[in-house]
Design a protein around this motif. Structure first.
Motif, PDB file in Angstrom:
ATOM      1  N   LYS A 220      79.729 -18.008 -41.790  1.00 37.74           N
ATOM      2  CA  LYS A 220      81.158 -17.693 -41.641  1.00 37.74           C
ATOM      3  C   LYS A 220      81.973 -18.538 -42.632  1.00 37.74           C
ATOM      4  CE  LYS A 220      84.677 -17.168 -38.045  1.00 37.74           C
ATOM      5  NZ  LYS A 220      85.704 -17.644 -38.942  1.00 37.74           N
ATOM      6  N   ASN A 223      81.926 -17.101 -46.110  1.00 38.14           N
ATOM      7  CA  ASN A 223      82.917 -16.032 -46.242  1.00 38.14           C
ATOM      8  C   ASN A 223      84.332 -16.593 -46.318  1.00 38.14           C
ATOM      9  OD1 ASN A 223      81.495 -13.622 -46.339  1.00 38.14           O
ATOM     10  ND2 ASN A 223      81.231 -13.533 -44.125  1.00 38.14           N
ATOM     11  N   ASP A 224      84.602 -17.528 -45.403  1.00 36.06           N
ATOM     12  CA  ASP A 224      85.963 -18.075 -45.327  1.00 36.06           C
ATOM     13  C   ASP A 224      86.322 -18.853 -46.596  1.00 36.06           C
ATOM     14  OD1 ASP A 224      86.084 -16.958 -42.864  1.00 36.06           O
ATOM     15  OD2 ASP A 224      85.887 -18.836 -41.713  1.00 36.06           O
ATOM     16  N   GLY A 227      84.986 -16.105 -49.957  1.00 34.82           N
ATOM     17  CA  GLY A 227      85.346 -14.679 -49.910  1.00 34.82           C
ATOM     18  C   GLY A 227      84.163 -13.803 -49.516  1.00 34.82           C
ATOM     19  N   HIS A 228      84.515 -12.613 -49.034  1.00 33.70           N
ATOM     20  CA  HIS A 228      83.518 -11.680 -48.515  1.00 33.70           C
ATOM     21  C   HIS A 228      82.563 -11.200 -49.606  1.00 33.70           C
ATOM     22  CE1 HIS A 228      82.097  -8.305 -46.005  1.00 33.70           C
ATOM     23  NE2 HIS A 228      82.482  -9.077 -45.003  1.00 33.70           N
ATOM     24  N   GLU A 229      83.120 -11.017 -50.813  1.00 34.55           N
ATOM     25  CA  GLU A 229      82.277 -10.524 -51.916  1.00 34.55           C
ATOM     26  C   GLU A 229      81.184 -11.535 -52.247  1.00 34.55           C
ATOM     27  OE1 GLU A 229      84.642  -9.292 -55.274  1.00 34.55           O
ATOM     28  OE2 GLU A 229      82.822  -9.029 -56.490  1.00 34.55           O
ATOM     29  N   GLY A 231      80.050 -13.667 -50.157  1.00 27.27           N
ATOM     30  CA  GLY A 231      79.143 -13.604 -48.994  1.00 27.27           C
ATOM     31  C   GLY A 231      78.128 -12.484 -49.168  1.00 27.27           C
ATOM     32  N   ASP A 232      78.607 -11.345 -49.668  1.00 27.11           N
ATOM     33  CA  ASP A 232      77.687 -10.209 -49.911  1.00 27.11           C
ATOM     34  C   ASP A 232      76.625 -10.590 -50.943  1.00 27.11           C
ATOM     35  OD1 ASP A 232      78.995  -8.685 -48.111  1.00 27.11           O
ATOM     36  OD2 ASP A 232      79.893  -7.280 -49.544  1.00 27.11           O
ATOM     37  N   GLY A 256      74.381  -9.011 -39.204  1.00 22.18           N
ATOM     38  CA  GLY A 256      75.218  -9.441 -40.325  1.00 22.18           C
ATOM     39  C   GLY A 256      74.485 -10.404 -41.252  1.00 22.18           C
ATOM     40  N   GLU A 257      74.131 -11.596 -40.729  1.00 24.21           N
ATOM     41  CA  GLU A 257      73.441 -12.599 -41.545  1.00 24.21           C
ATOM     42  C   GLU A 257      72.107 -12.952 -40.913  1.00 24.21           C
ATOM     43  OE1 GLU A 257      74.526 -13.868 -38.546  1.00 24.21           O
ATOM     44  OE2 GLU A 257      74.720 -15.918 -39.313  1.00 24.21           O
TER      45      GLU A 257
END
Ligand SMILES: Nc1nc2c(ncn2[C@@H]2O[C@H](COP(=O)(O)OP(=O)(O)OP(=O)(O)O)[C@@H](O)[C@H]2O)c(=O)[nH]1
Length: 379
Positions: A220, A223-224, A227-229, A231-232, A256-257
């Motif tokens: 988390k 991502n925080d 950023g989500h990208e 994270g991807d 998710g992970e």
């Protein structure tokens, strides 16, 4: 359990062919029965009528056995070949004006529906050649309009059947791939995991299975913070690295992970060593993203398959171990029932020291305890 992860295509294809067979055999049961009764009743072609009634009986058996899922493959071949024989002998014994030969037009379609391209192609070629031969015996000469029309229409039905089946099979494969693949990472998803497990249980040759539940630590925050990208990218790179590290195992993204790895081994020390290696490989190199390198660690819950496992049982046990690994500080494995030998402890200890000088090994036993590969709070 087999060593290689099987595909689920075979089972699905088998189920499809079975359903088609039920429909076709029901139809031939009715038609063959009607024609047999008519031929025997009229006294016109009693022997042929009796054979038709016999074929109606075979059709009835095939239909029943397919519904009960107790149909040997060889009976399906017998059923298709007998139909071809029935059609050809009907053409051979009757006058050409009876046009029994038109039944031959049904053969390619039935063959393709029952067997798919690989088997239907030679079967249809065989039916085509023998139909030509039977007609030539009846002086149904090549080049005359009836001959040409019949042969061309046979070729048309054959071509349509082949093309339809080829496209149907391609579509099915594509849909299956989509249904079983995680679109982000390209590895199998939860459904693929369930199907692979079901196939493994059906496989006669068995070897041990260890199930590893792998979870990215503090994802988390990734991502925080990045950023989500990013994270991807972490998810994609991580799944690639895990696959490269364990090419003979089957990796699935099931949340998710969260990843699940089927490791085909029942040797606790080997499984533990390979699981630890995964932690080290992921930790060793930060993952490159568009925002820069991101250090990532994983925690792994490991369970070894009991003699009669269910997937939910294995997942539950691995999840419990994952919880232990997370609770013990993350970036480590936990595995129930493994008592490490002094040698394996020493090897593990040395490996960790090489990678991280500030590491220490804790725990002489993995019996429901985690083996830290690194101190808590990393990532
Ligand atoms: N970038 C990205 N993030 C995802 C995806 N699926 C789930 N996530 C994120 O994964 C994170 C999971 O966070 P948590 O379940 O709190 O776990 P964690 O932060 O890894 O903490 P621990 O597991 O306890 O170490 C959430 O922030 C989700 O939004 C995805 O496909 N892409």
């Amino acid at each position: 359990m087999s060593h290689t992860a099987p595909t689920a295509t075979t089972a699905a294809d088998h189920a499809f062919r079975s359903r088609v067979l039920i429909g076709i055999s029901l139809t031939t049961l009715l038609l063959s029965g009607l024609l047999g009764v008519s031929n025997v009743g009229r006294g016109a072609a009693v022997i042929y009528g009796a054979v038709q009634l016999g074929y109606a009986g075979l059709s009835g058996y095939v239909c029943w056995a397919a519904i009960k899922q107790r149909l040997p493959n060889w009976v399906v071949y017998l059923y298709a070949l007998t139909l071809t024989g029935l059609v050809l002998s009907g053409t051979a014994i009757s006058s050409i004006q009876a046009y029994n030969v038109v039944w031959a037009l049904t053969l390619p379609t039935i063959n393709y529906l029952l067997f798919g391209q690989r088997i239907a192609l030679p079967l249809s070629l065989f039916a085509f050649a023998t139909t030509l031969y039977t007609l030539s015996l009846k002086e149904f000469t090549f080049g005359t309009p009836p001959f040409n029309n019949l042969m061309l229409s046979y070729l048309l039905v054959w071509g349509i059947s082949h093309s339809y089946e080829a496209n149907r099979a391609r579509n099915e494969q594509q849909l299956r791939r989509q249904a079983l693949t995680d679109p982000l990472t390209g590895i199998g998803n939860r459904l693929a995991m369930q199907q692979t497990f079901a196939e493994l249980q059906r496989a006669p040759a068995s070897a041990g299975l260890a199930l590893l539940l792998i979870d990215i630590d503090w994802f988390k925050q990734v991502n925080d913070s990045f950023g989500h990208e990013a994270g991807d990218t972490v998810l994609k790179t991580l799944s690639r690295r895990l696959t490269q590290q364990e090419p003979d195992s089957a990796l699935f993204r099931i949340g998710g992970e969260e990843f699940c790895l089927f490791m085909y081994s029942d040797k606790p020390a080997t499984v533990a060593a390979r699981a630890r290696q995964l932690c080290e490989v992921i930790r060793a190199t930060p993952i490159t993203t568009h925002t820069g390198p991101i250090p990532v660690t994983i925690s792994i819950g490991v369970t070894l398959s009991p003699p009669e496992p269910t997937l939910s049982m294995l997942l539950r046990d691995a999840d419990t171990q994952l919880y232990v690994a997370k609770g013990a500080g993350r970036d480590q494995i936990s595995m129930l029932g493994l008592v490490e030998t002094p040698n394996s402890q020493a090897a593990a200890h040395q490996g960790r020291r090489r990678a991280h000088r500030d590491q220490s090994v804790s725990g002489s036993s993995l019996d429901a305890t985690a083996t830290p590969a690194r101190k808590a709070g990393t990532g």
